[in-house]
Design a protein around this motif. Structure first.
Motif, PDB file in Angstrom:
ATOM      1  N   GLY A  76      24.727  41.477  36.450  1.00 38.87           N
ATOM      2  CA  GLY A  76      25.414  42.613  37.063  1.00 38.87           C
ATOM      3  C   GLY A  76      25.980  42.265  38.422  1.00 38.87           C
ATOM      4  N   ALA A  77      25.200  41.514  39.229  1.00 32.70           N
ATOM      5  CA  ALA A  77      25.679  41.104  40.550  1.00 32.70           C
ATOM      6  C   ALA A  77      26.871  40.161  40.431  1.00 32.70           C
ATOM      7  CB  ALA A  77      24.540  40.434  41.322  1.00 32.70           C
ATOM      8  N   LEU A  78      26.797  39.222  39.488  1.00 28.01           N
ATOM      9  CA  LEU A  78      27.911  38.287  39.285  1.00 28.01           C
ATOM     10  C   LEU A  78      29.166  39.023  38.828  1.00 28.01           C
ATOM     11  CD1 LEU A  78      26.190  35.217  37.569  1.00 28.01           C
ATOM     12  CD2 LEU A  78      27.237  35.296  39.835  1.00 28.01           C
ATOM     13  N   PHE A  79      28.984  40.036  37.984  1.00 30.02           N
ATOM     14  CA  PHE A  79      30.128  40.834  37.534  1.00 30.02           C
ATOM     15  C   PHE A  79      30.792  41.502  38.727  1.00 30.02           C
ATOM     16  CE2 PHE A  79      32.481  44.388  35.957  1.00 30.02           C
ATOM     17  CZ  PHE A  79      32.895  44.052  34.672  1.00 30.02           C
ATOM     18  N   ALA A  80      29.991  42.124  39.593  1.00 29.38           N
ATOM     19  CA  ALA A  80      30.546  42.806  40.763  1.00 29.38           C
ATOM     20  C   ALA A  80      31.250  41.825  41.694  1.00 29.38           C
ATOM     21  CB  ALA A  80      29.435  43.549  41.504  1.00 29.38           C
ATOM     22  N   ILE A  81      30.658  40.645  41.875  1.00 34.14           N
ATOM     23  CA  ILE A  81      31.272  39.626  42.724  1.00 34.14           C
ATOM     24  C   ILE A  81      32.624  39.204  42.169  1.00 34.14           C
ATOM     25  CG2 ILE A  81      31.069  37.223  43.494  1.00 34.14           C
ATOM     26  CD1 ILE A  81      28.028  37.716  43.680  1.00 34.14           C
ATOM     27  N   ALA A  82      32.663  38.959  40.845  1.00 31.65           N
ATOM     28  CA  ALA A  82      33.917  38.522  40.222  1.00 31.65           C
ATOM     29  C   ALA A  82      34.978  39.610  40.293  1.00 31.65           C
ATOM     30  CB  ALA A  82      33.663  38.127  38.774  1.00 31.65           C
ATOM     31  N   ALA A  83      34.575  40.878  40.113  1.00 30.20           N
ATOM     32  CA  ALA A  83      35.538  41.979  40.187  1.00 30.20           C
ATOM     33  C   ALA A  83      36.106  42.117  41.595  1.00 30.20           C
ATOM     34  CB  ALA A  83      34.873  43.281  39.744  1.00 30.20           C
ATOM     35  N   LEU A  84      35.223  42.104  42.594  1.00 32.19           N
ATOM     36  CA  LEU A  84      35.669  42.294  43.974  1.00 32.19           C
ATOM     37  C   LEU A  84      36.424  41.080  44.506  1.00 32.19           C
ATOM     38  CD1 LEU A  84      32.492  44.051  45.429  1.00 32.19           C
ATOM     39  CD2 LEU A  84      34.679  45.103  44.811  1.00 32.19           C
ATOM     40  N   ALA A  85      36.144  39.904  43.966  1.00 32.98           N
ATOM     41  CA  ALA A  85      36.844  38.701  44.419  1.00 32.98           C
ATOM     42  C   ALA A  85      38.333  38.744  44.076  1.00 32.98           C
ATOM     43  CB  ALA A  85      36.204  37.457  43.804  1.00 32.98           C
ATOM     44  N   HIS A  86      38.697  39.574  43.073  1.00 28.40           N
ATOM     45  CA  HIS A  86      40.119  39.747  42.754  1.00 28.40           C
ATOM     46  C   HIS A  86      40.893  40.315  43.948  1.00 28.40           C
ATOM     47  CE1 HIS A  86      38.961  39.222  38.514  1.00 28.40           C
ATOM     48  NE2 HIS A  86      40.244  39.058  38.255  1.00 28.40           N
ATOM     49  N   LEU A  87      40.182  41.039  44.825  1.00 29.22           N
ATOM     50  CA  LEU A  87      40.842  41.652  45.976  1.00 29.22           C
ATOM     51  C   LEU A  87      41.177  40.623  47.056  1.00 29.22           C
ATOM     52  CD1 LEU A  87      39.399  44.046  44.504  1.00 29.22           C
ATOM     53  CD2 LEU A  87      39.012  45.052  46.738  1.00 29.22           C
ATOM     54  N   MET A  88      40.536  39.462  46.981  1.00 31.85           N
ATOM     55  CA  MET A  88      40.652  38.486  48.053  1.00 31.85           C
ATOM     56  C   MET A  88      41.583  37.324  47.724  1.00 31.85           C
ATOM     57  SD  MET A  88      36.580  38.352  49.017  1.00 31.85           S
ATOM     58  CE  MET A  88      36.852  37.247  50.395  1.00 31.85           C
ATOM     59  N   VAL A  89      41.870  37.134  46.434  1.00 36.23           N
ATOM     60  CA  VAL A  89      42.713  35.997  46.033  1.00 36.23           C
ATOM     61  C   VAL A  89      43.870  36.499  45.185  1.00 36.23           C
ATOM     62  CG1 VAL A  89      40.790  34.363  46.099  1.00 36.23           C
ATOM     63  CG2 VAL A  89      41.302  35.569  43.971  1.00 36.23           C
ATOM     64  N   GLU A  90      44.960  35.780  45.221  1.00 33.86           N
ATOM     65  CA  GLU A  90      46.119  36.120  44.391  1.00 33.86           C
ATOM     66  C   GLU A  90      46.604  34.928  43.567  1.00 33.86           C
ATOM     67  OE1 GLU A  90      49.283  38.000  46.458  1.00 33.86           O
ATOM     68  OE2 GLU A  90      48.106  39.783  46.974  1.00 33.86           O
ATOM     69  N   GLN A  91      45.880  33.805  43.645  1.00 32.91           N
ATOM     70  CA  GLN A  91      46.230  32.660  42.818  1.00 32.91           C
ATOM     71  C   GLN A  91      45.867  32.962  41.363  1.00 32.91           C
ATOM     72  OE1 GLN A  91      44.384  32.517  45.543  1.00 32.91           O
ATOM     73  NE2 GLN A  91      45.346  31.098  47.010  1.00 32.91           N
ATOM     74  N   LEU A  92      46.817  32.766  40.472  1.00 34.95           N
ATOM     75  CA  LEU A  92      46.605  33.124  39.070  1.00 34.95           C
ATOM     76  C   LEU A  92      45.495  32.303  38.435  1.00 34.95           C
ATOM     77  CD1 LEU A  92      50.293  33.651  37.857  1.00 34.95           C
ATOM     78  CD2 LEU A  92      48.636  35.356  38.627  1.00 34.95           C
ATOM     79  N   TRP A  93      45.371  31.031  38.809  1.00 34.21           N
ATOM     80  CA  TRP A  93      44.320  30.205  38.203  1.00 34.21           C
ATOM     81  C   TRP A  93      42.941  30.701  38.615  1.00 34.21           C
ATOM     82  CZ3 TRP A  93      40.868  27.399  41.191  1.00 34.21           C
ATOM     83  CH2 TRP A  93      41.228  27.202  42.548  1.00 34.21           C
ATOM     84  N   MET A  94      42.843  31.250  39.830  1.00 39.89           N
ATOM     85  CA  MET A  94      41.570  31.822  40.262  1.00 39.89           C
ATOM     86  C   MET A  94      41.268  33.109  39.494  1.00 39.89           C
ATOM     87  SD  MET A  94      39.633  30.293  42.410  1.00 39.89           S
ATOM     88  CE  MET A  94      38.650  31.715  42.900  1.00 39.89           C
ATOM     89  N   TRP A  95      42.309  33.892  39.215  1.00 42.97           N
ATOM     90  CA  TRP A  95      42.105  35.097  38.405  1.00 42.97           C
ATOM     91  C   TRP A  95      41.580  34.736  37.022  1.00 42.97           C
ATOM     92  CZ3 TRP A  95      46.746  38.981  39.270  1.00 42.97           C
ATOM     93  CH2 TRP A  95      46.677  39.464  40.590  1.00 42.97           C
ATOM     94  N   GLY A  96      42.095  33.658  36.467  1.00 46.05           N
ATOM     95  CA  GLY A  96      41.620  33.222  35.154  1.00 46.05           C
ATOM     96  C   GLY A  96      40.139  32.889  35.183  1.00 46.05           C
ATOM     97  N   ILE A  97      39.690  32.188  36.210  1.00 43.39           N
ATOM     98  CA  ILE A  97      38.274  31.845  36.339  1.00 43.39           C
ATOM     99  C   ILE A  97      37.428  33.109  36.526  1.00 43.39           C
ATOM    100  CG2 ILE A  97      36.574  30.670  37.806  1.00 43.39           C
ATOM    101  CD1 ILE A  97      38.717  28.568  38.396  1.00 43.39           C
ATOM    102  N   LEU A  98      37.903  34.014  37.356  1.00 49.77           N
ATOM    103  CA  LEU A  98      37.151  35.245  37.609  1.00 49.77           C
ATOM    104  C   LEU A  98      37.061  36.104  36.352  1.00 49.77           C
ATOM    105  CD1 LEU A  98      38.592  36.208  41.127  1.00 49.77           C
ATOM    106  CD2 LEU A  98      36.305  35.297  40.628  1.00 49.77           C
ATOM    107  N   ARG A  99      38.121  36.143  35.581  1.00 45.55           N
ATOM    108  CA  ARG A  99      38.082  36.954  34.356  1.00 45.55           C
ATOM    109  C   ARG A  99      37.190  36.326  33.300  1.00 45.55           C
ATOM    110  NH1 ARG A  99      44.147  39.684  34.093  1.00 45.55           N
ATOM    111  NH2 ARG A  99      44.017  40.480  36.228  1.00 45.55           N
ATOM    112  N   ALA A 100      37.132  35.020  33.257  1.00 43.99           N
ATOM    113  CA  ALA A 100      36.183  34.363  32.355  1.00 43.99           C
ATOM    114  C   ALA A 100      34.752  34.699  32.770  1.00 43.99           C
ATOM    115  CB  ALA A 100      36.407  32.854  32.365  1.00 43.99           C
ATOM    116  N   LEU A 101      34.503  34.753  34.080  1.00 40.94           N
ATOM    117  CA  LEU A 101      33.180  35.127  34.572  1.00 40.94           C
ATOM    118  C   LEU A 101      32.856  36.580  34.235  1.00 40.94           C
ATOM    119  CD1 LEU A 101      30.653  34.343  36.138  1.00 40.94           C
ATOM    120  CD2 LEU A 101      31.851  34.914  38.262  1.00 40.94           C
ATOM    121  N   LEU A 102      33.856  37.468  34.322  1.00 42.63           N
ATOM    122  CA  LEU A 102      33.654  38.868  33.942  1.00 42.63           C
ATOM    123  C   LEU A 102      33.283  38.981  32.469  1.00 42.63           C
ATOM    124  CD1 LEU A 102      36.652  40.600  35.787  1.00 42.63           C
ATOM    125  CD2 LEU A 102      34.230  40.857  36.334  1.00 42.63           C
ATOM    126  N   GLY A 103      33.980  38.273  31.600  1.00 45.94           N
ATOM    127  CA  GLY A 103      33.663  38.306  30.180  1.00 45.94           C
ATOM    128  C   GLY A 103      32.283  37.761  29.892  1.00 45.94           C
TER     129      GLY A 103
END
Length: 436
Positions: A76-103
């Protein structure tokens, strides 16, 4: 297990599905507004299901090692971190990593809660437990669609999703339930399952494309038609309503006429709906209600496909054989369909613009209809029951399937299964046999 304890688990599931659904349904909004290509959006959205695939392979080891409650808190904590990290980065490759972590976190969280459901329920009440689980799934999914209609900013969407998933950890974190053990899993190859239950395999794979392709790329499709975010919510909600309300009718239809006939009928409806959708883009290009009608038809025809695939598999396997591992394998196949769906839709939408979205559904529905029509039906006396279950669940739901009860105590055996299927279907040249 006490009812109150079940309610706490259902509460966690509700918040979890609502938070994850909010992100999944809005996954294409910000990239679309940024002018990102459809292919890139498809790759980004596929990352959710890459994470889900990794979860199916490794998360049970983590849970077994550190325990359910601590695992749930960590995921749950990792999910929240990955969701909120979207607010801090705009690089598409980072979004891909964060969304894989969300899944990964989402499906790992589901495994924790579902293992409790499995351990604390008995065969006599598992049908009720699974039915309530499905109701909670559709309620939470509808909630996520309604939240999308509030026309929130992308930052607020990720923040709210993080809040919802953190809320999901509270009932589990405060529980006094004894932690169950996760049963060991047998390995069954995907090609082997395809060889014994090909129609079930294909139906589950196509269901992944139908459902999660719709929810990951539907928002992109509607936004690029010039509609607003509340209208995206209306479009996605129409499909959800169709998928929920049609279940009882599909159960009656498939139990009476057989799974191949029902899969064929649903695929035909989906193909006609998709072709009609393309025509409506020409005739009524600015009418959102016309698109919602198409979404409703696709929801009615495509969303029950996974349950029909499972029912087909349980029909052809021996009645006294436990099918948990086969059902888990078919859930994995559904996940593969979900993974490739945004990739296919993104590529075709890039080539054919607005018509690409519906053309994919028209093609895969036609292929499924042709294949289902060629398959023999199982006699009524040898059919299992239809169990309405969504593919967007964790792997432990196979243990909750009421078709696996005290009467199915024979472990899965490949040789016996193949022999039974051969004997059942080898002389079935009358697909209409159940109708006579």
């Amino acid at each position: 297990m006490h009812t109150r304890q079940f309610l706490s688990l259902y509460g966690s599931i509700f918040f979890l599905f609502s938070g994850y659904g909010l992100i999944l349904n809005s996954a294409g909004v910000k990239p679309t507004q940024m002018g990102v290509s459809n292919i890139t959006i498809g790759v980004l959205n596929a990352a959710f299901f890459i994470g889900g695939t990794i979860s199916a392979i490794v998360s049970h080891r983590i849970i077994s090692r550190v325990g359910h409650i601590r695992s749930f808190s960590v995921f749950g904590a990792l999910f929240a971190i990955a969701a909120l990290a979207h607010l801090m980065v705009e690089q598409l490759w980072m979004w891909g990593i964060l969304r894989a972590l969300l899944g990964f976190c989402h499906y790992s969280l589901l495994m924790v809660v579902e293992s409790w459901f499995t351990a604390r329920s008995v065969p006599q009440n598992r049908a009720k437990v699974l039915a309530l689980y499905e109701v909670v799934y559709y309620m939470s999914s509808a909630t996520s669609v309604l939240l999308l209609s509030l026309n929130m900013t992308s930052n607020n969407i990720f923040t709210l999703a993080a809040i919802l998933v953190i809320a999901a950890t509270l009932p589990v974190g405060l529980t006094r339930m004894q932690q169950p053990e996760i049963p060991k899993r047998e390995r069954i190859s995907l090609p082997h399952v395809f060889s014994i239950v090909p129609l079930a395999w294909i139906a589950c794979f196509m269901a992944g494309i139908f459902i999660n392709g719709f929810f990951t790329m539907g928002s992109v499709f509607i936004l690029k038609l010039g509609y607003s975010l509340p209208q995206v919510s209306l479009f996605l909600g129409s499909a959800m309503i169709g998928g929920f309300t049609i279940q009882l009718f599909i159960a009656w239809l498939s139990n009476k006429f057989g799974r191949p006939r029902t899969i064929f009928s649903c695929a035909c409806v989906a193909a006609v709906a998709a072709i009609s959708g393309m025509l409506l883009l020409l005739v009524l290009p600015g009418n959102i209600w016309a698109q919602c009608a198409i979404a409703l038809a696709i929801g009615c025809s495509g969303f029950p496909m996974y349950a029909l695939g499972l029912a087909r598999a349980n029909d052809v396997l021996p009645a006294n054989m436990n099918t948990v591992e086969v059902n888990r394998c078919l859930l994995f196949v559904y996940g593969l369909g979900s993974l490739v769906a945004p990739l296919i839709l993104g590529s075709v939408m890039q080539l054919f613009n607005h018509f690409g979205f519906y053309s994919v559904y028209a093609i895969i529905a036609t292929i499924l209809a042709v294949y289902a029509y060629m398959q023999p039906a199982v006699p009524v006396s040898e059919r299992s029951v239809y169990v309405p279950v969504s593919g967007n669940v964790g792997p432990m739901t196979a243990e909750l399937d009421p078709r696996n009860n005290n009467a199915t105590d024979t472990p899965y055996d490949a040789q016996s299964a193949e022999q039974h299927i051969h004997e059942t279907l080898q002389n079935t040249d009358t697909q209409d046999q159940p109708d006579k």
